[in-house]
Design an enzyme around this catalytic site. Structure first.
Site, PDB file in Angstrom:
ATOM      1  N   VAL A   1      33.923  40.072  49.317  1.00 11.60           N
ATOM      2  CA  VAL A   1      33.496  41.108  48.605  1.00 11.60           C
ATOM      3  C   VAL A   1      34.369  42.229  48.172  1.00 11.60           C
ATOM      4  O   VAL A   1      34.219  42.768  47.127  1.00 11.60           O
ATOM      5  CB  VAL A   1      32.139  41.686  49.610  1.00 11.60           C
ATOM      6  CG1 VAL A   1      31.709  43.057  48.988  1.00 11.60           C
ATOM      7  CG2 VAL A   1      30.989  40.720  49.711  1.00 11.60           C
ATOM      8  N   GLU A   2      35.302  42.371  49.036  1.00 15.72           N
ATOM      9  CA  GLU A   2      36.294  43.484  48.850  1.00 15.72           C
ATOM     10  C   GLU A   2      37.155  43.279  47.712  1.00 15.72           C
ATOM     11  O   GLU A   2      37.501  44.066  46.755  1.00 15.72           O
ATOM     12  CB  GLU A   2      37.024  44.049  49.712  1.00 15.72           C
ATOM     13  CG  GLU A   2      36.155  44.838  51.124  1.00 15.72           C
ATOM     14  CD  GLU A   2      35.658  45.939  50.662  1.00 15.72           C
ATOM     15  OE1 GLU A   2      36.477  46.571  49.613  1.00 15.72           O
ATOM     16  OE2 GLU A   2      34.896  46.481  51.325  1.00 15.72           O
ATOM     17  N   THR A   3      37.858  41.987  47.774  1.00 13.89           N
ATOM     18  CA  THR A   3      39.034  41.975  46.731  1.00 13.89           C
ATOM     19  C   THR A   3      38.874  40.534  45.892  1.00 13.89           C
ATOM     20  O   THR A   3      39.699  40.139  45.389  1.00 13.89           O
ATOM     21  CB  THR A   3      40.296  41.996  47.176  1.00 13.89           C
ATOM     22  OG1 THR A   3      40.385  41.296  48.367  1.00 13.89           O
ATOM     23  CG2 THR A   3      40.287  43.500  47.994  1.00 13.89           C
TER      24      THR A   3
END
Length: 336
Positions: free
Chosen positions: A126-128
């Site tokens: 989700v983050e990167t």
């Protein structure tokens, strides 16, 4: 005034006329006062060289794009527009590949911290997108812009700017070169500076806590973050719910605060129901959550581990996206 301008032209002044009459704005003066106070604090509290702090801040740039981005966060979207950003076949395929490539590391992280592999993989995805998009903004510019030009959260971002100075001194990072998100988060797991300093770990034993380029350290650090924020091993995260009592005052049960203010017994008494084969202890601290679909509202009961996910990003939408993505990942791995 015209005579003065004419005289200036006649004597051949070498600097622009706009500078002859320019006066610093009140905003510029206030910013400089804040910068001076920040420099003094870093010198007195953390023993930095004042010239280094001042020169570094002088090299930072105010970025309007950053201010525009923080004014319109994805978490402001309704759920039915938010979750399709993250719950995609492409991200799922990439996540399964990442899990397979780092299976041994993830097993070790789960064993040592109690945080399940699917949660760790979901967070990094989700983050990167597994290190694909780690951010395009210089972290220094982001924290300078938000610390000195975004009053709603200036105090927080000045604090993070101080943490960034400390982090780069401790880890030996090139301060002006590290890039991250518009909010100054960096690396595979998008840790802000304070989180990097307090929760990052060297998980591959090479003596360096490298969350910028090392997925092994990122895995261990995400797991450590969740452990330190109260993750309860082998406990559920959330259950889908429905309102069975049409007279239930649902709005009174839902609060903007992320902290849990009700027990399961209180929700059940108010007319909230979950699947019959699921048991929650009556005195269990829970939170009723609502998510806006296109034509209806969806309800969930969040348990303590759901709250822990919101410690990573203070948004129920984010936590639900991570939770549901982790379920997709787990199911996909079980079919491999």
């Amino acid at each position: 005034m015209r005579a003065l301008i004419k005289a200036a032209l006649l004597i051949g002044l070498s600097f622009p006329l706009t500078n002859v009459f320019a006066m610093p704005s009140v905003a510029d003066a206030e910013t400089q006062t804040q910068v001076d106070q920040f420099v003094s604090m870093m010198v007195e509290k953390h023993q930095f060289d004042p010239d280094f702090i001042q020169q570094t801040l002088d090299s930072a740039n105010k970025n309007q794009t950053i201010l525009d981005a923080i004014a319109k966060p994805w978490e402001a979207k309704p759920w039915h527009q938010y979750y399709p950003i993250f719950l995609t076949d492409k991200r799922l395929a990439k996540g399964v590949k990442f899990w397979q490539e780092h299976k041994v590391t993830l097993q070790r992280a789960e064993k040592e911290t109690g945080v399940p592999a699917q949660i760790i993989v979901a967070i990094i995805g989700v983050e990167t997108f597994y290190g694909t998009y780690k951010g395009k903004y210089p972290v220094l510019d982001a924290l300078y812009t938000l610390g000195f030009h975004y009053p709603p959260r200036a105090k927080f971002f000045k604090s993070e700017l101080a943490e960034y100075f400390l982090l780069t001194r401790e880890e030996g990072f090139p301060m002006t070169e590290v890039k991250g998100s518009y909010a100054g988060a960096m690396g595979w797991g998008q840790f802000i500076s304070s989180s990097y300093r307090h929760y990052a770990i060297d998980f591959d034993g090479d003596g360096v806590r490298d969350l910028l380029n090392n997925p092994v350290d990122a895995i261990g650090s995400v797991a450590n973050y969740f452990k330190r924020h109260g993750w309860i091993p082998n406990e559920p995260i959330a259950f889908k719910a429905k309102v069975i009592n049409q007279d239930a005052k649902v709005d009174d049960l839902i609060s903007k605060s992320l902290k849990y203010q009700h027990t399961w017994q209180e929700l059940a008494d108010a007319g909230i129901e979950i699947e019959k084969n699921i048991t929650i202890q009556p005195n269990q601290s829970v939170k009723l959550l609502s998510f806006e679909q296109a034509e209806f509202t969806e309800y969930w009961v969040g348990l303590p581990n759901f709250y822990t996910i919101t410690r990573y990003n203070h948004s129920p939408l984010y936590a639900m996206a991570v939770f549901q993505f982790s379920q997709q990942l787990q199911q996909a791995m079980e079919t491999q």
